[in-house]
Design a protein around this motif. Sequence first.
Motif, short mmCIF file in Angstrom:
data_model
loop_
_atom_site.label_atom_id
_atom_site.label_comp_id
_atom_site.label_asym_id
_atom_site.label_seq_id
_atom_site.Cartn_x
_atom_site.Cartn_y
_atom_site.Cartn_z
N ARG A 131 15.27 -98.35 27.01
CA ARG A 131 13.97 -98.56 27.63
C ARG A 131 14.12 -99.40 28.90
O ARG A 131 14.91 -100.31 28.95
N THR A 132 13.33 -99.06 29.90
CA THR A 132 13.24 -99.86 31.11
C THR A 132 11.89 -99.58 31.76
O THR A 132 11.07 -98.86 31.20
N SER A 190 19.79 -101.70 31.73
CA SER A 190 18.57 -102.18 31.09
C SER A 190 18.89 -103.29 30.10
O SER A 190 19.92 -103.25 29.44
N LYS A 191 17.98 -104.24 30.01
CA LYS A 191 18.14 -105.33 29.03
C LYS A 191 17.77 -104.87 27.63
O LYS A 191 18.25 -105.40 26.65
N LYS A 192 16.88 -103.87 27.54
CA LYS A 192 16.47 -103.33 26.25
C LYS A 192 17.12 -101.95 26.06
O LYS A 192 17.08 -101.12 26.97
#
Length: 99
Positions: free
Chosen positions: A33-34, A28-30
Amino acid sequence: MVWVYLQFSGGLETLFDNVKSHKVDIPSKKPDRTTVKSVVSYIQKKMLKKNPEMFLKGKELRPGILVLINDIDWELGGKEECIVESNDVVLFLSTLHGG
């Protein structure tokens, strides 16, 4: 990375070596969270063992597969854009039955 519990039921488990529950780490980039879209992409690339056409139509889930995130219908959260956080349970349930 997002740790989620994936569950497959209603016959979908047969596409995943008959294993109903999986704990997976989704890139995930965050942090923590995804989206469900990312989860489905991960499943397609890393987990789907056979008959992908039974789970996907193109890059989207086939009609007739209910998705629940922590027992809440994903349609209430925006379907593919619904946010999934670490330790969430994502259930894929086939509502289609042969006859």
